[in-house]
Design an enzyme around this catalytic site. Sequence first.
Site, PDB file in Angstrom:
ATOM      1  N   ARG A  51     138.461  -3.096  32.983  1.00 17.09           N
ATOM      2  CA  ARG A  51     137.813  -4.077  33.850  1.00 17.09           C
ATOM      3  C   ARG A  51     138.075  -5.523  33.425  1.00 17.09           C
ATOM      4  O   ARG A  51     138.065  -6.431  34.239  1.00 17.09           O
ATOM      5  CB  ARG A  51     136.299  -3.825  33.779  1.00 17.09           C
ATOM      6  N   HIS A 180     139.062  16.985  20.191  1.00 16.42           N
ATOM      7  CA  HIS A 180     139.982  16.496  19.162  1.00 16.42           C
ATOM      8  C   HIS A 180     139.969  17.368  17.898  1.00 16.42           C
ATOM      9  O   HIS A 180     140.892  17.300  17.102  1.00 16.42           O
ATOM     10  CB  HIS A 180     139.748  15.016  18.843  1.00 16.42           C
ATOM     11  N   LYS A 184     143.419  18.882  14.867  1.00 19.71           N
ATOM     12  CA  LYS A 184     143.496  18.704  13.414  1.00 19.71           C
ATOM     13  C   LYS A 184     144.488  19.693  12.813  1.00 19.71           C
ATOM     14  O   LYS A 184     144.518  20.860  13.199  1.00 19.71           O
ATOM     15  CB  LYS A 184     142.107  18.900  12.792  1.00 19.71           C
ATOM     16  N   HIS A 242     132.870  21.520  19.874  1.00 23.67           N
ATOM     17  CA  HIS A 242     133.611  21.642  18.617  1.00 23.67           C
ATOM     18  C   HIS A 242     133.317  22.938  17.864  1.00 23.67           C
ATOM     19  O   HIS A 242     134.229  23.649  17.459  1.00 23.67           O
ATOM     20  CB  HIS A 242     133.313  20.464  17.692  1.00 23.67           C
TER      21      HIS A 242
HETATM   22  P1  NAD Z   1     133.530   2.164  25.621  1.00 23.29           P
HETATM   23  O1  NAD Z   1     132.238   1.876  26.318  1.00 23.29           O
HETATM   24  O2  NAD Z   1     133.798   1.524  24.316  1.00 23.29           O
HETATM   25  O3  NAD Z   1     134.727   1.744  26.596  1.00 23.29           O
HETATM   26  C1  NAD Z   1     134.703   1.998  27.953  1.00 23.29           C
HETATM   27  C2  NAD Z   1     135.956   1.487  28.620  1.00 23.29           C
HETATM   28  O4  NAD Z   1     135.815   1.748  30.012  1.00 23.29           O
HETATM   29  C3  NAD Z   1     136.213  -0.013  28.480  1.00 23.29           C
HETATM   30  O5  NAD Z   1     137.592  -0.211  28.334  1.00 23.29           O
HETATM   31  C4  NAD Z   1     135.771  -0.569  29.836  1.00 23.29           C
HETATM   32  O6  NAD Z   1     136.495  -1.708  30.238  1.00 23.29           O
HETATM   33  C5  NAD Z   1     136.125   0.571  30.736  1.00 23.29           C
HETATM   34  N1  NAD Z   1     135.337   0.531  31.974  1.00 23.29           N
HETATM   35  C6  NAD Z   1     133.993   0.660  32.108  1.00 23.29           C
HETATM   36  N2  NAD Z   1     133.664   0.540  33.418  1.00 23.29           N
HETATM   37  C7  NAD Z   1     134.815   0.349  34.097  1.00 23.29           C
HETATM   38  C8  NAD Z   1     135.135   0.147  35.459  1.00 23.29           C
HETATM   39  N3  NAD Z   1     134.193   0.128  36.418  1.00 23.29           N
HETATM   40  N4  NAD Z   1     136.423  -0.022  35.794  1.00 23.29           N
HETATM   41  C9  NAD Z   1     137.390  -0.006  34.852  1.00 23.29           C
HETATM   42  N5  NAD Z   1     137.167   0.177  33.542  1.00 23.29           N
HETATM   43  C10 NAD Z   1     135.887   0.340  33.180  1.00 23.29           C
HETATM   44  O7  NAD Z   1     133.648   3.750  25.566  1.00 23.29           O
HETATM   45  P2  NAD Z   1     134.465   4.621  24.500  1.00 23.29           P
HETATM   46  O8  NAD Z   1     133.633   4.819  23.302  1.00 23.29           O
HETATM   47  O9  NAD Z   1     135.836   4.055  24.331  1.00 23.29           O
HETATM   48  O10 NAD Z   1     134.520   6.044  25.240  1.00 23.29           O
HETATM   49  C11 NAD Z   1     135.385   6.325  26.329  1.00 23.29           C
HETATM   50  C12 NAD Z   1     135.277   7.806  26.671  1.00 23.29           C
HETATM   51  O11 NAD Z   1     135.670   8.584  25.555  1.00 23.29           O
HETATM   52  C13 NAD Z   1     133.862   8.269  27.016  1.00 23.29           C
HETATM   53  O12 NAD Z   1     133.943   9.316  27.956  1.00 23.29           O
HETATM   54  C14 NAD Z   1     133.360   8.828  25.684  1.00 23.29           C
HETATM   55  O13 NAD Z   1     132.360   9.797  25.873  1.00 23.29           O
HETATM   56  C15 NAD Z   1     134.630   9.449  25.156  1.00 23.29           C
HETATM   57  N6  NAD Z   1     134.658   9.590  23.689  1.00 23.29           N
HETATM   58  C16 NAD Z   1     134.600   8.514  22.884  1.00 23.29           C
HETATM   59  C17 NAD Z   1     134.659   8.670  21.514  1.00 23.29           C
HETATM   60  C18 NAD Z   1     134.633   7.496  20.578  1.00 23.29           C
HETATM   61  O14 NAD Z   1     134.822   7.725  19.389  1.00 23.29           O
HETATM   62  N7  NAD Z   1     134.415   6.290  21.045  1.00 23.29           N
HETATM   63  C19 NAD Z   1     134.769   9.951  20.959  1.00 23.29           C
HETATM   64  C20 NAD Z   1     134.840  11.046  21.817  1.00 23.29           C
HETATM   65  C21 NAD Z   1     134.786  10.838  23.184  1.00 23.29           C
END
Ligand code: NAD
Length: 494
Positions: A51, A180, A184, A242
């Site tokens: 975004r 993930h 591993k 997991h």
């Molecule tokens: P985050 O909140 O840090 O990032 C979200 C991203 O989505 C940002 O880049 C934001 O710009 C984008 N976004 C949000 N609304 C948007 C819109 N309307 N249009 C376009 N882009 C939009 O989230 P995250 O921690 O990076 O997690 C992302 C996904 O991965 C989630 O489904 C989360 O459950 C999963 N996940 C994350 C982790 C982790 O370690 N962070 C681990 C496992 C799974």
Amino acid sequence: MVARTIPVDPFDLVVFGATGDLARRKLLPALYQRLRAGQMPGEARVIGAARRDLGQDGFRALAAEALDQFVPTGDRTEAADTAFLAALHYVQVDVTGPGGWDDLRQLLGDEAERVRAFYLSVAPEFFEPICARLAELGIAPADSRIVVEKPFGHDLASARGLNAQLSRHYGEDQLFRIDHYLGKETVQNLMAIRFANALFEPLWNARHVDHVQITVAEAIGVEGRGGYYDQSGALRDMVQNHLIQLLCLTAMEPPAQFDPDAVRDEKLKVIRALDPIGPGEIARHTVRGQYRAGAGGAAYTADAANGESRTESFVAIRAHVANWRWSGTPFYLRTGKRLRARMSEIAVAFKDPPHSIFLGRAPDPHGNVLAIRLQPDEGITLSMTIKEPGPGGMRLIETPLDMTFARVMGNGDGASVRMPDAYERLIMDVIRGDQTLFMRGDEVEAAWAWTDPILAAWEAAGSAPTPYDSGGSGPEDALMLMHRDGRRWREIGL
Ligand code: NAD
């Protein structure tokens, strides 16, 4: 011994949510490592879509910062930095509206020769709008891949809904549901150890295995993610995905071939063979806990900003795979936050010899345990009882046979080889189109079908999770779950 690197085909990988935590911490560093190793070809493109109004230079600056933060300095080279940043592109897209999609279409162009993949690193509510838009614009052809992150649903009904939404636009062979843990090295090595050696398979059953324990312990609490976690809890957040996946790889029958559907068929059979745990079983087969304040941290209820919370930050389960191979061998699962240390392992405890001729000379407890350590220090050890060296008579000691490949595969000067992060392997598998290490839709649904009744039974019981001390090994009840069976958990953090 150095691993061979075979470059993947040129690709365009679109990362939705490219400015988020996961992209910065895991995805961009993983791609950097693959480029540095020569596996990501120079013509490949990584297209960030998010975004924020960043522009290409802004995104490259954000990526450079992520590399500084999350790639060890010793792994960086100027040439790789330059090539990697040049491979990055950015489009500003609001996935809930019309803006930005034309830019994405133009950027992708008509590159029929390239593999095209879309990584949905965004909240699950955005999966459907993104998939619908990609289909509408015709930019995700039938051979493109769609990668979705966890959580995959909140229960069976929502997981079914998500599968139905995705399958409206894409075939199952295009869908890559990430867990993930499956990426591993040690987890893959569990399959190699089981199915590429004749040694273990004859022993890999209830006749010779006393029990299996699978632990995923975290030292940190839910600080920072309390709001999300409080709606989820340890069973949904860790066990449904997991721990069940690790149980499957440990318990499954040898597949006929090492191909995605053969492996996933066998895993699915394991999940479907799990004895149901409902209202009549929860008291004896499950333990829920919630951490108290201590060890320098606040209580769970404060971290979650919910004084009344009944969400579990710890769960232990005595599971049973009801089939010929495993009948009578319990699988103990435990996971929790704010425990003594960060440690994940699968331990396969073999039965004692039927008769001991060394009474009083063997350490207690003894027996062979195959421990597959996922973190920290990925590796595999097999504990053996041997004679203590020296002239002190026939005294026995326990000693681990170390099969830790970072050392075994080292270059001989004592230095370890670098263990690639799970995301490196998984992203390359996406490009190669290999789904073996990704969860199929029916597997995810079967796992929810097993965990939903546990959640419902806890809810119906109306009880609260048992408080446990931060920095320990979970509630006393979890120890009892094992003691009742005359067994004990392995130490966390040793
Ligand atoms: P985050 O909140 O840090 O990032 C979200 C991203 O989505 C940002 O880049 C934001 O710009 C984008 N976004 C949000 N609304 C948007 C819109 N309307 N249009 C376009 N882009 C939009 O989230 P995250 O921690 O990076 O997690 C992302 C996904 O991965 C989630 O489904 C989360 O459950 C999963 N996940 C994350 C982790 C982790 O370690 N962070 C681990 C496992 C799974």
